[in-house]
Design a protein around this motif. Sequence first.
Motif, PDB file in Angstrom:
ATOM      1  N   ALA A 284      35.153  82.703  -2.446  1.00  0.00           N
ATOM      2  CA  ALA A 284      34.991  82.235  -3.824  1.00  0.00           C
ATOM      3  C   ALA A 284      35.831  80.988  -4.064  1.00  0.00           C
ATOM      4  N   ALA A 285      37.054  80.983  -3.532  1.00  0.00           N
ATOM      5  CA  ALA A 285      37.929  79.819  -3.697  1.00  0.00           C
ATOM      6  C   ALA A 285      37.333  78.598  -3.003  1.00  0.00           C
ATOM      7  N   ARG A 286      36.729  78.815  -1.820  1.00  0.00           N
ATOM      8  CA  ARG A 286      36.118  77.701  -1.096  1.00  0.00           C
ATOM      9  C   ARG A 286      34.943  77.118  -1.871  1.00  0.00           C
ATOM     10  N   GLN A 287      34.081  77.986  -2.391  1.00  0.00           N
ATOM     11  CA  GLN A 287      32.917  77.495  -3.131  1.00  0.00           C
ATOM     12  C   GLN A 287      33.319  76.842  -4.450  1.00  0.00           C
ATOM     13  N   LEU A 288      34.334  77.388  -5.096  1.00  0.00           N
ATOM     14  CA  LEU A 288      34.778  76.780  -6.349  1.00  0.00           C
ATOM     15  C   LEU A 288      35.380  75.400  -6.081  1.00  0.00           C
ATOM     16  N   SER A 289      36.078  75.235  -4.963  1.00  0.00           N
ATOM     17  CA  SER A 289      36.620  73.923  -4.597  1.00  0.00           C
ATOM     18  C   SER A 289      35.498  72.908  -4.395  1.00  0.00           C
ATOM     19  N   ALA A 290      34.382  73.380  -3.835  1.00  0.00           N
ATOM     20  CA  ALA A 290      33.226  72.497  -3.650  1.00  0.00           C
ATOM     21  C   ALA A 290      32.656  72.069  -5.003  1.00  0.00           C
ATOM     22  N   ILE A 291      32.623  73.002  -5.941  1.00  0.00           N
ATOM     23  CA  ILE A 291      32.150  72.676  -7.296  1.00  0.00           C
ATOM     24  C   ILE A 291      33.083  71.665  -7.950  1.00  0.00           C
ATOM     25  N   TYR A 292      34.385  71.859  -7.784  1.00  0.00           N
ATOM     26  CA  TYR A 292      35.359  70.937  -8.372  1.00  0.00           C
ATOM     27  C   TYR A 292      35.264  69.547  -7.739  1.00  0.00           C
ATOM     28  N   ALA A 293      34.926  69.496  -6.467  1.00  0.00           N
ATOM     29  CA  ALA A 293      34.772  68.191  -5.806  1.00  0.00           C
ATOM     30  C   ALA A 293      33.617  67.406  -6.421  1.00  0.00           C
ATOM     31  N   VAL A 294      32.500  68.094  -6.661  1.00  0.00           N
ATOM     32  CA  VAL A 294      31.348  67.438  -7.301  1.00  0.00           C
ATOM     33  C   VAL A 294      31.697  67.071  -8.739  1.00  0.00           C
ATOM     34  N   LYS A 295      32.414  67.945  -9.409  1.00  0.00           N
ATOM     35  CA  LYS A 295      32.846  67.677 -10.788  1.00  0.00           C
ATOM     36  C   LYS A 295      33.675  66.400 -10.855  1.00  0.00           C
ATOM     37  N   LYS A 296      34.566  66.240  -9.872  1.00  0.00           N
ATOM     38  CA  LYS A 296      35.409  65.041  -9.836  1.00  0.00           C
ATOM     39  C   LYS A 296      34.585  63.785  -9.576  1.00  0.00           C
ATOM     40  N   GLN A 297      33.597  63.893  -8.681  1.00  0.00           N
ATOM     41  CA  GLN A 297      32.729  62.746  -8.387  1.00  0.00           C
ATOM     42  C   GLN A 297      31.966  62.302  -9.634  1.00  0.00           C
ATOM     43  N   LYS A 298      31.564  63.270 -10.450  1.00  0.00           N
ATOM     44  CA  LYS A 298      30.793  62.967 -11.658  1.00  0.00           C
ATOM     45  C   LYS A 298      31.685  62.694 -12.863  1.00  0.00           C
ATOM     46  N   ASN A 299      32.999  62.705 -12.642  1.00  0.00           N
ATOM     47  CA  ASN A 299      33.971  62.445 -13.719  1.00  0.00           C
ATOM     48  C   ASN A 299      33.805  63.431 -14.880  1.00  0.00           C
ATOM     49  N   LEU A 300      33.653  64.711 -14.531  1.00  0.00           N
ATOM     50  CA  LEU A 300      33.513  65.764 -15.531  1.00  0.00           C
ATOM     51  C   LEU A 300      34.813  66.542 -15.661  1.00  0.00           C
ATOM     52  N   ARG A 301      34.985  67.179 -16.795  1.00  0.00           N
ATOM     53  CA  ARG A 301      36.128  68.062 -16.999  1.00  0.00           C
ATOM     54  C   ARG A 301      35.640  69.431 -17.427  1.00  0.00           C
ATOM     55  N   PHE A 302      36.355  70.469 -17.003  1.00  0.00           N
ATOM     56  CA  PHE A 302      36.056  71.826 -17.436  1.00  0.00           C
ATOM     57  C   PHE A 302      36.980  72.156 -18.610  1.00  0.00           C
ATOM     58  N   TYR A 303      36.444  71.977 -19.814  1.00  0.00           N
ATOM     59  CA  TYR A 303      37.248  72.196 -21.014  1.00  0.00           C
ATOM     60  C   TYR A 303      37.399  73.686 -21.303  1.00  0.00           C
ATOM     61  N   LYS A 304      38.490  74.015 -22.000  1.00  0.00           N
ATOM     62  CA  LYS A 304      38.817  75.415 -22.236  1.00  0.00           C
ATOM     63  C   LYS A 304      38.728  75.830 -23.705  1.00  0.00           C
ATOM     64  N   TYR A 305      38.271  74.924 -24.547  1.00  0.00           N
ATOM     65  CA  TYR A 305      38.155  75.223 -25.968  1.00  0.00           C
ATOM     66  C   TYR A 305      36.697  75.158 -26.414  1.00  0.00           C
ATOM     67  N   TYR A 306      36.381  75.947 -27.417  1.00  0.00           N
ATOM     68  CA  TYR A 306      35.045  75.984 -28.010  1.00  0.00           C
ATOM     69  C   TYR A 306      35.223  76.097 -29.524  1.00  0.00           C
ATOM     70  N   ALA A 307      34.135  76.052 -30.278  1.00  0.00           N
ATOM     71  CA  ALA A 307      34.217  76.161 -31.741  1.00  0.00           C
ATOM     72  C   ALA A 307      33.320  77.270 -32.251  1.00  0.00           C
ATOM     73  N   ILE A 308      33.788  77.966 -33.289  1.00  0.00           N
ATOM     74  CA  ILE A 308      32.960  78.899 -34.059  1.00  0.00           C
ATOM     75  C   ILE A 308      32.756  78.262 -35.430  1.00  0.00           C
ATOM     76  N   ILE A 309      31.525  78.244 -35.899  1.00  0.00           N
ATOM     77  CA  ILE A 309      31.289  77.734 -37.247  1.00  0.00           C
ATOM     78  C   ILE A 309      30.602  78.799 -38.096  1.00  0.00           C
ATOM     79  N   MET A 310      31.011  78.876 -39.350  1.00  0.00           N
ATOM     80  CA  MET A 310      30.389  79.763 -40.329  1.00  0.00           C
ATOM     81  C   MET A 310      29.949  78.889 -41.501  1.00  0.00           C
ATOM     82  N   PHE A 311      28.651  78.765 -41.675  1.00  0.00           N
ATOM     83  CA  PHE A 311      28.065  77.848 -42.654  1.00  0.00           C
ATOM     84  C   PHE A 311      27.395  78.674 -43.746  1.00  0.00           C
ATOM     85  N   ASP A 312      27.673  78.339 -45.024  1.00  0.00           N
ATOM     86  CA  ASP A 312      27.191  79.208 -46.104  1.00  0.00           C
ATOM     87  C   ASP A 312      26.884  78.391 -47.355  1.00  0.00           C
TER      88      ASP A 312
END
Length: 580
Positions: A284-312
Motif C-alpha cells: 500500500a505504501a509503494r502504490q501510494l508513493s506512486a500516486i504521490y509522484a503523479v500528483k507532484k508531476q501534475k502540481n496537485l495537493r491533497f487538501y485536508k479541509y472541506y466545507a459543510i453548508i446549510m442554506f435556508d
Amino acid sequence: MSHKYLFIFTIGPVQSFIAQARKTQDLYAGSYLLSYLTDHAIDKLKLKATSCEIIFPYEHLKSKPSRFTASIETEDVKRLGNELKQCVMDEFESIADAGVGIVKRGVLTSFKQQIRNHLQVTWVALPLEEEKYPTMYRDLEANLYAVKNVRKFEQLVESGRKCSLCGERDVLFYRGMKRAFLRNDAISLNHQPLRYMGNGEGLCAVCLTKRYAGDYFHSGYERDFPSTAAIALMGSLDKLDPNLLADYKFLFGGNFDDVLYYKDNLTLEYFKKYSFPTEKLDEAARQLSAIYAVKKQKNLRFYKYYAIIMFDGDNMGNWLSGKYLKDTTQLMDFHKKMTVSLSYFSDNVRNLINKPKGRVVYAGGDDSLALLNLDHLLPVIHDLRCAFPHFETLGHDVAGNMASSASCGIVIAHYKTPFAEALEWVRMVEEEAKEIDAQKDAFAIAVLKHSGEIRKAVMKWTYNDKSTTALIEEIVKALKDEEFSNTFIKSLRAEFGGLLDEKGKYGDPPLIVTEIRRLIDRSCTMTRNESEDKEAFAWRRKQTVDDMISRVTSLYTSSTSAENFFSLLDIADFLSREAD
C-alpha cells in the motif's frame, strides 16, 4: 358523505434524526429516510382519500421536507389521519426489520420497542372553506403547534451504555470488545463489514437502521456517500488516472476509505484498528508513493479541509402565513406558486453541486444541506443565493418593499474533526447569519482548524451592490497568485486587535482605513516582467494595489465590527492556502 379538509401531516424528530451522525453516510441516511417516509405518506393519502391535492411541497420534489400540506376529501378524516400515521410507523418498522435482518434476533423485543418509540408523527385537519383559506391555514398551524406540545409518549426504561450516535437509547449492537455497562443481551457485530459499524462503536436499533438503510432501498439510495476526506480530495483525485486509484483501492477490498490517500494514516496502528491485513502495508505504501509522484508531476495537493453548508430561506413562516401579501384571499394560489418555484430551486441546487464541487445531502425546497470541496466553495454559495426564488415576483402584490431572501451557514473543517461537532457548528453559524439584522439575507462562515483555533465572520451577501463573496474570492486569488503576501492581514490584527472594545469594535474607523492602504501597498509582491518597462509596471502595480485596497476597504466598511473583519481576512488567507 365526503367533506373537504385542509390537512397538515408531519414526521419527526427531524434535527436529531438527521444530525445525529458520526459520518457523512449517517447524515445522508437520516435525511433520505425522512424524505422517503414523507413520500410514502403522500402515496398512501392519495390512495385512501376520495380526492387529494398536495399544496406544499411540490409533489415531485426529490428530497421532501418531513411535512406536507394538502387539500383532501374524505368521509372520516380522523380515521384517515390515524391510518396514515400507522402506515408511516409500520413502514419505518419494515425498513428496520428488512435492513437489519437476522442480526437482531437476540434483542427482538428491545429492538421493536426502540423502533416503535422513535417516530413522532402528527397530523391536524380542519374543514376547508377556500374563501377562508388564510385564516384556516393560520389556525391549523396553531393547532399543530399545540398538538406537538402535548404529544403523548411512552416511557422507555433503559439504563445501559448509550448509543454512540444518538446518546439516547441503549446499545443493542456493538463491535469490538464487550465494554462495561453493555446490556447482557447486546449483540456483537464483529463479523459484519466495517461500513455498518466501526471498532468500538455501539448502536441502538434506530441508528443501526440508518447504517443498514442501503440494504433495504434497491434504487435511489446512495450506498457510498462520500466521506469528509473524499469531499476534501474531490478536486485533486478527479485529475488523477482512475486506473491508478482503482489499483490502490483494490488492496483494501470493500472497506476502502479516502483517508487512506493521506500518508499519515498508512500506519500499522491504523491497519490493526480497521482490520486490514498488515502484510499489505508495504505494498500500500509503494502504490501510494506512486500516486504521490503523479500528483507532484501534475502540481496537485491533497487538501485536508472541506466545507459543510446549510442554506435556508428567510422568514418562511411569514411568507407561508401570507403576512407579506396585500390580498391574503389569494394565499392558496400563492402557496402553489411558491411550491413550484422552490421545486425549481431544489433542482438548481442539485445541478450546482455535483462532482467535483461536492455533494448534496438534501435539497428540500427552501432549505438545503451540502458538503463542498473548498476549490468551489465561494462561487457555489454565490450561485445558490442568486438562484433563490423571488416570491415577490410570483404575480401577487407584496406589502412594502418586502423581498424574499436566504441565509447560509458555512463551516470549514479538517476531515478528522468529529463530524457531529462540525454539524453542530454549521447549525449555530446559520442561526448567527439570520441574526445579523432584521432583514437577514446574510452568511456566516467559520473555520475549525485542526490545531483547535477557530475563526468566524458574519456578512451580508451584498454591500452597495457589490457581492461580498466575489470580493473575498478576488482577495483569495490575489494571495494565491502571490501578488500580495499575507503580512497586511497579520499586521492589521497585531496593530489593532488589542485595542478593540468588548463588541470587537475600534473607536477610530478612519485610522484602520488609512492603515489598510499603507499595509496593502507594502505587502504587494508583484515583480516586473522582462518585456515590461518601468512606467508600465508602475501603472500595473498601482492598479492592482488600488483594486486590492478597494476590496479590503469594502469588506471593512460593511463588516459588523473590526474583529469580524479581521476574522474574515484570516479566513480568506486560510482559503488561499487550503484551496486551489
